[in-house]
Motif scaffolding. Sequence first.
Motif, mmCIF file in Angstrom:
data_model
loop_
_atom_site.group_PDB
_atom_site.id
_atom_site.type_symbol
_atom_site.label_atom_id
_atom_site.label_comp_id
_atom_site.label_asym_id
_atom_site.label_seq_id
_atom_site.Cartn_x
_atom_site.Cartn_y
_atom_site.Cartn_z
ATOM 1 N N MET A 1 1.073 -0.777 0.175
ATOM 2 C CA MET A 1 -0.067 -0.360 -0.378
ATOM 3 C C MET A 1 0.670 1.158 0.222
ATOM 4 S SD MET A 1 -2.653 1.664 2.885
ATOM 5 C CE MET A 1 -4.280 -0.038 1.377
ATOM 6 N N MET A 2 0.699 2.661 -0.874
ATOM 7 C CA MET A 2 0.995 3.521 -1.029
ATOM 8 C C MET A 2 1.141 4.561 0.187
ATOM 9 S SD MET A 2 2.256 3.601 -3.945
ATOM 10 C CE MET A 2 2.347 5.545 -4.199
ATOM 11 N N VAL A 3 2.262 4.942 1.045
ATOM 12 C CA VAL A 3 2.439 5.932 1.872
ATOM 13 C C VAL A 3 0.833 6.687 2.273
ATOM 14 C CG1 VAL A 3 3.641 7.276 3.507
ATOM 15 C CG2 VAL A 3 4.717 5.413 2.038
ATOM 16 N N LEU A 4 0.964 7.767 1.236
ATOM 17 C CA LEU A 4 -0.632 8.255 1.934
ATOM 18 C C LEU A 4 -2.066 7.631 2.382
ATOM 19 C CD1 LEU A 4 -1.290 11.051 2.503
ATOM 20 C CD2 LEU A 4 -1.795 11.280 -0.526
ATOM 21 N N PRO A 5 -1.918 6.375 1.361
ATOM 22 C CA PRO A 5 -3.525 6.057 1.710
ATOM 23 C C PRO A 5 -3.581 5.339 3.210
ATOM 24 C CG PRO A 5 -3.084 5.731 -0.737
ATOM 25 C CD PRO A 5 -1.979 6.567 -0.380
ATOM 26 N N TYR A 6 -2.015 4.831 3.524
ATOM 27 C CA TYR A 6 -1.950 3.796 4.508
ATOM 28 C C TYR A 6 -1.691 4.713 5.686
ATOM 29 C CZ TYR A 6 0.400 1.596 8.619
ATOM 30 O OH TYR A 6 0.868 0.651 9.202
ATOM 31 N N VAL A 7 -1.140 5.948 5.316
ATOM 32 C CA VAL A 7 -2.041 7.166 6.694
ATOM 33 C C VAL A 7 -3.048 7.735 6.472
ATOM 34 C CG1 VAL A 7 -0.830 9.497 7.389
ATOM 35 C CG2 VAL A 7 0.788 8.135 6.643
ATOM 36 N N CYS A 8 -3.719 7.741 5.866
ATOM 37 C CA CYS A 8 -4.990 8.073 5.587
ATOM 38 C C CYS A 8 -6.105 6.672 6.606
ATOM 39 C CB CYS A 8 -5.849 8.246 4.471
ATOM 40 S SG CYS A 8 -5.255 9.488 3.429
ATOM 41 N N TRP A 9 -5.601 5.310 6.399
ATOM 42 C CA TRP A 9 -6.712 4.748 7.203
ATOM 43 C C TRP A 9 -5.752 4.602 8.455
ATOM 44 C CZ3 TRP A 9 -9.922 0.807 5.817
ATOM 45 C CH2 TRP A 9 -10.191 1.180 4.370
ATOM 46 N N THR A 10 -4.834 5.028 8.584
ATOM 47 C CA THR A 10 -4.221 5.275 10.234
ATOM 48 C C THR A 10 -5.093 5.583 10.660
ATOM 49 O OG1 THR A 10 -2.190 4.378 9.847
ATOM 50 C CG2 THR A 10 -2.507 5.310 11.351
ATOM 51 N N ILE A 11 -5.047 6.744 10.490
ATOM 52 C CA ILE A 11 -6.405 8.205 10.908
ATOM 53 C C ILE A 11 -7.392 8.208 10.978
ATOM 54 C CG2 ILE A 11 -6.864 10.437 10.373
ATOM 55 C CD1 ILE A 11 -4.398 10.745 9.184
ATOM 56 N N LEU A 12 -7.766 7.683 9.985
ATOM 57 C CA LEU A 12 -9.203 6.710 10.121
ATOM 58 C C LEU A 12 -9.636 6.196 11.500
ATOM 59 C CD1 LEU A 12 -11.628 6.447 8.842
ATOM 60 C CD2 LEU A 12 -10.920 4.520 7.103
ATOM 61 N N CYS A 13 -8.661 5.312 11.512
ATOM 62 C CA CYS A 13 -8.855 3.901 12.890
ATOM 63 C C CYS A 13 -8.505 4.742 13.754
ATOM 64 C CB CYS A 13 -7.307 2.714 12.184
ATOM 65 S SG CYS A 13 -7.915 1.670 10.964
ATOM 66 N N PHE A 14 -7.771 5.697 13.513
ATOM 67 C CA PHE A 14 -7.925 6.497 14.839
ATOM 68 C C PHE A 14 -9.207 7.548 15.353
ATOM 69 C CE2 PHE A 14 -6.844 10.627 17.588
ATOM 70 C CZ PHE A 14 -6.457 10.293 18.389
ATOM 71 N N LEU A 15 -9.825 7.571 14.550
ATOM 72 C CA LEU A 15 -10.810 8.703 14.795
ATOM 73 C C LEU A 15 -11.967 7.794 15.412
ATOM 74 C CD1 LEU A 15 -11.021 10.972 11.275
ATOM 75 C CD2 LEU A 15 -10.296 11.707 14.013
ATOM 76 N N CYS A 16 -12.222 6.805 14.485
ATOM 77 C CA CYS A 16 -13.254 5.622 14.576
ATOM 78 C C CYS A 16 -13.363 5.493 16.444
ATOM 79 C CB CYS A 16 -12.957 4.522 14.061
ATOM 80 S SG CYS A 16 -13.392 4.131 11.794
ATOM 81 N N GLY A 17 -12.123 4.791 16.679
ATOM 82 C CA GLY A 17 -11.605 4.883 18.152
ATOM 83 C C GLY A 17 -11.850 5.982 19.081
ATOM 84 N N SER A 18 -11.908 6.746 18.434
ATOM 85 C CA SER A 18 -11.982 8.467 19.495
ATOM 86 C C SER A 18 -13.653 8.230 19.307
ATOM 87 C CB SER A 18 -11.534 9.705 18.925
ATOM 88 O OG SER A 18 -11.531 9.769 17.574
ATOM 89 N N GLY A 66 -13.597 -0.450 17.212
ATOM 90 C CA GLY A 66 -12.645 -0.696 17.332
ATOM 91 C C GLY A 66 -12.300 -2.489 16.471
ATOM 92 N N PHE A 67 -13.051 -2.710 15.932
ATOM 93 C CA PHE A 67 -13.036 -3.886 14.414
ATOM 94 C C PHE A 67 -13.419 -3.655 13.665
ATOM 95 C CE2 PHE A 67 -16.175 -6.715 12.601
ATOM 96 C CZ PHE A 67 -15.206 -8.212 12.370
ATOM 97 N N PHE A 68 -15.526 -2.399 13.046
ATOM 98 C CA PHE A 68 -14.799 -2.316 12.095
ATOM 99 C C PHE A 68 -13.845 -1.208 10.961
ATOM 100 C CE2 PHE A 68 -16.550 0.737 8.972
ATOM 101 C CZ PHE A 68 -17.252 0.050 8.311
ATOM 102 N N PRO A 69 -13.174 -0.783 10.991
ATOM 103 C CA PRO A 69 -11.671 -0.382 10.960
ATOM 104 C C PRO A 69 -11.010 -0.946 10.298
ATOM 105 C CG PRO A 69 -12.201 0.549 12.757
ATOM 106 C CD PRO A 69 -12.808 0.509 12.545
ATOM 107 N N ILE A 70 -10.608 -2.081 11.390
ATOM 108 C CA ILE A 70 -9.324 -2.572 11.144
ATOM 109 C C ILE A 70 -10.184 -3.590 10.175
ATOM 110 C CG2 ILE A 70 -7.727 -4.452 12.551
ATOM 111 C CD1 ILE A 70 -7.096 -1.740 13.079
#
Length: 212
Positions: A1-18, A66-70
């Motif tokens: 996976m490209m860096v930018l999409p990976y960073v976006c996914w990581t941010i999405l996971c953080f936001l979902c968790g928040s 926690g489940f859905f974004p992962i």
Amino acid sequence: MMVLPYVCWTILCFLCGSFMFSYWLGLLAGHNVKRVGDGNPGAANLWKSAGAVFGIWGIALDFLKGFFPIWLLIHAGGVNGYSLVLPSAAAVLGHMFSPFLRGRGGKAVAVTFGVWSALTGGAAALAYAVLLAVLLLGGKLLRRGKPSSSVSDGTQIVFGMLLLTAWMLLRSGFAELHLAVFGMVNTLLLAYAHRLELKTLLTMRTGTKNGG
């Protein structure tokens, strides 16, 4: 996976968790869960203040965030292996340091179950639940039936995750090391979330040794 999409996914996971569902449900029920018990804005205090129905909804929603974004990251994003460690940790961190509560979140137990369920198809979450049940039973026997305390509960949650990490290594024959890496990260995060309980336990043990 490209860096930018990976960073976006990581941010999405953080936001979902928040998303602090238990806190918001508490307000909906007319309770501020941050003023209940230990002040943790999680499902346990929601249950105590608003009852079982709201508590179950809080647990379910905290699990799902926690489940859905992962799960989505794995099945739609095609991410696997060590690349899952950071987004998985981000989901837990989002709950612990929610921007919706100015960086003050919960203890991340339900969201941890959700993340592990997505990573392993439910196997690790079930194993963690069994480990916690065994530790709870063992603690009850040692206390001779006396009620548990926040100190013992917090210790069991952290120690249980450490045992789960070891189990994941043995289960895969050391073939899924990325899960063990996340297990160690998750252990450290849970230890931080329960740092007051662990500090109290350490103080109690130190006092007992000095007194003995």
